[in-house]
Enzyme design. Structure first.
Site, short mmCIF file in Angstrom:
data_model
loop_
_atom_site.label_atom_id
_atom_site.label_comp_id
_atom_site.label_asym_id
_atom_site.label_seq_id
_atom_site.Cartn_x
_atom_site.Cartn_y
_atom_site.Cartn_z
CE1 TYR A 54 -3.21 -2.85 0.19
CE2 TYR A 54 -3.73 -2.26 2.44
CZ TYR A 54 -3.94 -3.05 1.33
OH TYR A 54 -4.90 -4.03 1.37
CD GLU A 293 -22.70 6.79 7.42
OE1 GLU A 293 -23.29 6.09 6.57
OE2 GLU A 293 -22.35 7.97 7.21
#
Length: 324
Positions: A54, A293
């Site tokens: 990554y 969320e």
């Protein structure tokens, strides 16, 4: 936040984990990355998943700095090995040489003495499986990793790995597959094999890179700041957000989400977590509010009617895994 055991191991992961793919080390600077990671800890997230590849190691380097602010025992740190980290013929794959060298490199970048979960990022059909398994077993015995797992391995190779490991070598405890409402291939062979063998699932792309949040509206421009509109992140999603039929079906999920009193993103995560084989869903986040969320999806339970309605809406547009 609720926590689940990783397969038959004693390790417990938060139902929502934070991933670093495409964000940490590329989109995030240290300030914005710290805001997201701090919020994740506040929400009860204890599972953090990255990979050496990554951002060409920059994600691990950033995480090493950010995670240093927290007690090492307070989180589960996962990374991966397989993809090329250089141009040489031995700087890729799952040979003993590459695994050992990259484990040491990841430990340095992550500023830690031990990786909690070290994962084979893909299956390597150019290396004898016995060589890979012995290398992972040696890393466990050396104390450099606590557990090991794999990502996107075929069911036949998963079963073969357990046959080879037997009682002599440490066997894998986790599988990291691509799975969500739109992509259900996992249910056919891999999930039954892992359930039988006691391997836990930690899911990547549970929201299909934001597609299942409902942010992409049919017939409307891309929302400002979205992944699909960012050239640093949209390599795997750009084509799908232009599929108007797909977007129309996803948009209809609000009918079920409203009934369940949750957002569409939370609905997609709860749909995955309905299965006991799943340990955690790995989500990305460019803003603290996104991880907050998503973390709130932990503990949401969907009834049979809601699950049937989801299938009615989504099954006509499901697809097969085509990620590399």
């Amino acid at each position: 936040m609720q926590y689940r055991r990783l397969g038959n191991s004693g390790l417990r992961l938060s139902e929502i984990g934070l991933g670093g793919w495409l964000t940490f080390g590329s989109v995030h600077d240290e300030r914005s990355g710290r805001e997201v990671m701090d919020r994740a800890f506040t929400c009860g997230v204890n599972f953090f998943d990255t990979a050496n590849v990554y951002a060409a190691g920059a994600c691990e380097t950033m995480w090493g700095k950010l995670l240093a602010a927290y007690p090492r025992s307070s989180y589960v740190l996962a990374t991966k090995v397989y993809f090329p980290m250089g141009d040489g013929p031995n700087e890729r794959g799952l040979s003993r040489k590459h695994i050992m060298e990259q484990c040491e490199a990841s430990l340095r970048r992550l500023q830690t003495e031990t990786i909690d979960l070290y994962q084979c990022h893909r299956f390597d059909d150019t290396t004898p499986l016995e060589e890979t398994l012995r290398a992972m077993d040696d890393l466990v015995r050396q104390g450099k990793i606590h557990y090991w797992g794999f990502s996107c391995w075929p069911a036949r190779e998963i079963r073969r790995a357990f046959e080879i490991c037997g009682e002599r070598w440490y066997a894998p405890v986790s599988s990291q597959p691509h799975y969500n409402m739109l992509l259900r291939d996992l249910e056919v062979e891999v999930m039954p094999a892992c359930r039988e063998l006691g391997v836990g699932q930690v899911i990547f792309c549970p929201l299909e890179q934001g597609l299942l949040t409902g942010k992409y509206k049919p017939g409307q421009p891309l929302p400002p700041g979205s992944r699909a509109g960012d050239d640093r992140q949209n390599a795997f999603i750009a084509e799908r957000v232009s599929n108007q039929r797909l977007l129309k079906h996803v948009d209809r999920l609000h009918e079920v989400a409203d009934e369940a009193d949750c957002t569409r993103g939370q609905l997609a995560l709860a749909w995955i977590l309905r299965r006991p084989e799943i340990t955690s869903c790995i989500v990305g986040a460019t803003r603290p509010g996104q991880i907050e969320e998503n973390a709130a999806a932990s503990g949401i339970e969907l009834n049979e009617g809601q699950l049937a309605r989801i299938d009615e809406i989504i099954l006509p547009v499901t697809f097969s895994d085509d990620y590399e």
